[in-house]
Design an enzyme around this catalytic site. Structure first.
Site, short mmCIF file in Angstrom:
data_model
loop_
_atom_site.label_atom_id
_atom_site.label_comp_id
_atom_site.label_asym_id
_atom_site.label_seq_id
_atom_site.Cartn_x
_atom_site.Cartn_y
_atom_site.Cartn_z
CE LYS A 183 9.53 -99.68 6.94
NZ LYS A 183 8.52 -100.17 7.56
CG ASN A 184 9.37 -103.45 7.73
OD1 ASN A 184 8.91 -102.67 8.57
ND2 ASN A 184 8.41 -103.62 7.10
CB CYS A 204 -1.37 -98.08 13.24
SG CYS A 204 -1.59 -99.38 12.08
NE ARG A 260 0.18 -102.39 12.32
CZ ARG A 260 1.32 -101.81 12.12
NH1 ARG A 260 1.25 -100.37 11.60
NH2 ARG A 260 2.53 -102.63 11.46
CG LEU A 298 -0.88 -112.47 18.95
CD1 LEU A 298 -0.68 -113.02 17.06
CD2 LEU A 298 -1.58 -113.67 20.10
CG ASP A 326 4.34 -104.16 4.54
OD1 ASP A 326 3.50 -103.80 4.70
OD2 ASP A 326 5.79 -104.85 4.91
NE ARG A 328 6.59 -93.52 10.08
CZ ARG A 328 5.64 -94.50 11.01
NH1 ARG A 328 4.61 -93.86 10.74
NH2 ARG A 328 6.06 -95.68 11.32
C1 EPZ Z 1 4.71 -106.09 10.21
O1 EPZ Z 1 4.34 -105.48 11.07
C2 EPZ Z 1 6.19 -104.91 9.55
N1 EPZ Z 1 6.28 -104.00 9.92
C3 EPZ Z 1 4.58 -104.22 8.47
O2 EPZ Z 1 5.47 -103.09 7.74
C4 EPZ Z 1 4.12 -105.80 7.21
O3 EPZ Z 1 2.85 -105.17 7.04
C5 EPZ Z 1 3.70 -106.61 8.64
O4 EPZ Z 1 4.82 -106.77 9.51
C6 EPZ Z 1 2.92 -108.12 7.67
O5 EPZ Z 1 3.88 -108.67 6.70
C7 EPZ Z 1 7.99 -104.42 10.61
O6 EPZ Z 1 8.16 -105.03 10.32
C8 EPZ Z 1 8.41 -102.85 11.10
P1 EPZ Z 1 2.58 -108.50 12.43
P2 EPZ Z 1 3.83 -106.20 12.03
O7 EPZ Z 1 2.31 -108.84 13.93
O8 EPZ Z 1 4.67 -106.77 12.79
C9 EPZ Z 1 -2.43 -109.07 14.02
C10 EPZ Z 1 5.22 -101.27 6.55
O9 EPZ Z 1 4.44 -100.74 5.89
N2 EPZ Z 1 -1.60 -108.91 15.31
O10 EPZ Z 1 3.30 -109.84 11.32
O11 EPZ Z 1 3.26 -105.31 13.60
C11 EPZ Z 1 -2.36 -107.87 13.23
O12 EPZ Z 1 -3.15 -106.92 12.93
C12 EPZ Z 1 4.83 -102.81 7.62
O13 EPZ Z 1 6.24 -101.56 6.42
C13 EPZ Z 1 -2.65 -109.50 16.04
O14 EPZ Z 1 -3.65 -109.59 16.20
O15 EPZ Z 1 2.51 -106.88 11.48
C14 EPZ Z 1 -1.60 -107.90 11.58
O16 EPZ Z 1 -3.70 -108.87 11.25
C15 EPZ Z 1 3.65 -101.84 7.99
N3 EPZ Z 1 -1.59 -109.71 17.61
C16 EPZ Z 1 -1.06 -109.83 11.48
O17 EPZ Z 1 -1.57 -110.17 13.08
C17 EPZ Z 1 -0.61 -109.15 17.44
O18 EPZ Z 1 0.27 -108.43 19.34
C18 EPZ Z 1 0.14 -109.86 11.30
O19 EPZ Z 1 0.42 -108.69 11.99
C19 EPZ Z 1 -0.02 -108.72 16.71
C20 EPZ Z 1 -0.44 -108.58 16.13
#
Ligand code: EPZ
Length: 421
Positions: A22-23, A116, A121, A125, A308, A400
């Protein structure tokens, strides 16, 4: 509303085929916006999140033909660049249209996703990344409004924190920009790698794929042309989830169509718990432990242990013979499954971002509530091992992201039924 009824305590056996990730599929669907030619995607997982993003693309004017595992997406006549609240609120990953829409059409507005279940989240960035390429970004009435009148211009994007979605938006924004973009501290997840390979094949050359430093050679406004169909990589989290099912139910299970390299950390952690593995091409068999040992886990970015998989390992650890310590470093609120696992008889204590999982002799069936996608799968895993019947409510979370979960588990011999009340 649908719920799952599981009668636990039965040994499982057999084979399960892992679906597409999915991701990986979500950013790849978003990247079809960078082309004015039809793009074929294969090995899509049949899950709600994929249908939601395809619906968003159709709302933007894309022609979408979709049948379960394949889609043909034609973004030649996009009529709107607005990702509306209704869709973004359903799925945060809709933010992935920001980079490609802005890169190709020079403007877009995307609803702010809001918080969420697993944490705040933010998307700061993502915004900083497109600003580094010359976009002007304002927040208006709950929408991120981004504009680059003369098109995006290559630049340097330095991520303060590693972000999967942020990196994906950055490479897609850079793909049609004018000039070269350097991305520092990029995410290295296999899903990011597949997206980069797709953009590279489409004409935006990318150096450093799979490393934390990417160089993207933008096409200066020329739409990408994906010459081949994109076959989505196997879902490493689904694969890890079925390994946890084998470990907790003491069952030998073979996974087919799996990429073992992508699930190395899950394999290593299960080995440290006493399980063993045999591999034959893209099939992997888990041989359960005589007795499960405790495990220490710290979640971190790829190639570290994935956040995850944290909830699923916690479920397995409940039945280990000694204590486990699990520290969550990526999301501040990703322990909502703890109280539900305790309802099934687990003994888990939380302090800050660390959970101590104390051993219990057995789990027992109970009525529990799913809170997010991976928390839901942890409850399924625990219920499969629990004595008696469990009811898992709010399973729309599972729908989902897990492709035909009950069907796949039933094939392995699980007593699992979807009911409605
Ligand atoms: C991706 O989410 C995945 N989703 C998530 O999968 C997964 O848990 C996550 O990466 C971490 O591996 C998809 O790929 C669709 P991040 P993403 O930006 O991209 C912080 C599942 O169950 N951050 O790497 O949203 C954030 O809060 C899910 O399939 C900021 O601070 O995750 C987190 O602490 C849920 N500012 C960290 O970075 C930003 O602008 C990593 O989040 C963006 C992120």
């Amino acid at each position: 509303m649908d719920y799952l009824e599981i009668e636990g305590g039965h040994p499982l056996s057999g084979e399960v085929t892992i679906s597409g990730a999915k991701n990986a599929a979500l950013p790849i669907i978003a990247a079809t916006l960078l082309s004015d030619k039809p793009v074929k995607l294969t090995n899509l997982p049949n899950v709600v999140d994929i249908r939601t993003l395809l619906k968003l693309l159709a709302m933007l004017g894309a022609k979408v033909e979709h049948n379960n595992t394949e889609a043909l997406i034609d973004c030649s006549e996009i009529t709107s660049t607005k990702a509306v609240y209704d869709i973004v609120a359903q799925m945060r990953a809709s933010i992935l249209v920001l980079g490609p829409l802005l890169s190709r059409f020079k403007h877009c507005s995307v609803s702010l996703p809001g918080g969420c279940a697993i944490g705040q989240r933010p998307i700061d960035l993502h915004i900083k990344a497109v600003e580094s390429l010359g976009a002007t970004v304002t927040l208006k009435e709950g929408y991120v409004v981004a504009e680059a009148k003369d098109g995006l211009v290559g630049g340097k994007i330095i991520f303060d924190k590693i972000t999967v979605g942020g990196t994906e938006n950055a490479v897609m924004a850079a793909a049609m920009a004018n000039g070269v973009t350097e991305i520092v501290n990029a995410a290295k997840e296999p899903e990011v790698v597949q997206l980069c390979q797709m953009l590279d094949m489409g004409g935006a050359k990318i150096e450093g794929i799979g490393t934390s430093r990417l160089k993207v050679y933008g096409t200066n406004g020329v739409p990408l042309e994906y010459k081949e169909a994109i076959d989505i990589i196997p879902d490493r989290i689904e694969a890890g989830t079925y390994l946890c099912v084998g470990a907790i139910t003491n069952s030998e299970i073979t996974l087919n169509k799996v990429n073992c390299e992508h699930i190395q950390t899950s394999i290593e952690k299960l080995e440290s718990m006493g399980c063993s593995f045999s591999q034959d091409g893209d099939s992997l068999t888990i041989h359960p432990a005589q007795k499960l040992k405790g495990v220490n886990i710290i979640t971190t970015e790829y190639p570290g242990f994935p956040t995850d998989m944290q909830a699923q390992f916690m479920a397995v650890a409940t039945l280990a013979e000694d204590e486990s310590l699990i520290e969550e470093r990526l999301f501040e609120n990703r322990f909502m499954h703890v109280s539900e696992l305790n309802r099934l008889g687990a003994d888990i204590w939380l302090k800050g971002n660390t959970a101590a999982v104390r051993p219990v002799k057995e789990l027992h069936g109970a009525e529990v509530m799913a809170t997010d996608l991976r928390a839901s799968s942890a409850l399924v895993i625990a219920s499969l091992a629990a004595k008696g019947k469990s009811k898992i409510r709010r399973i729309y979370h599972l729908d989902r992201g897990y492709d035909r979960l009950e069907e796949k588990l039933s094939q392995l011999g699980a007593k699992i039924t979807r009911k409605s009340s």
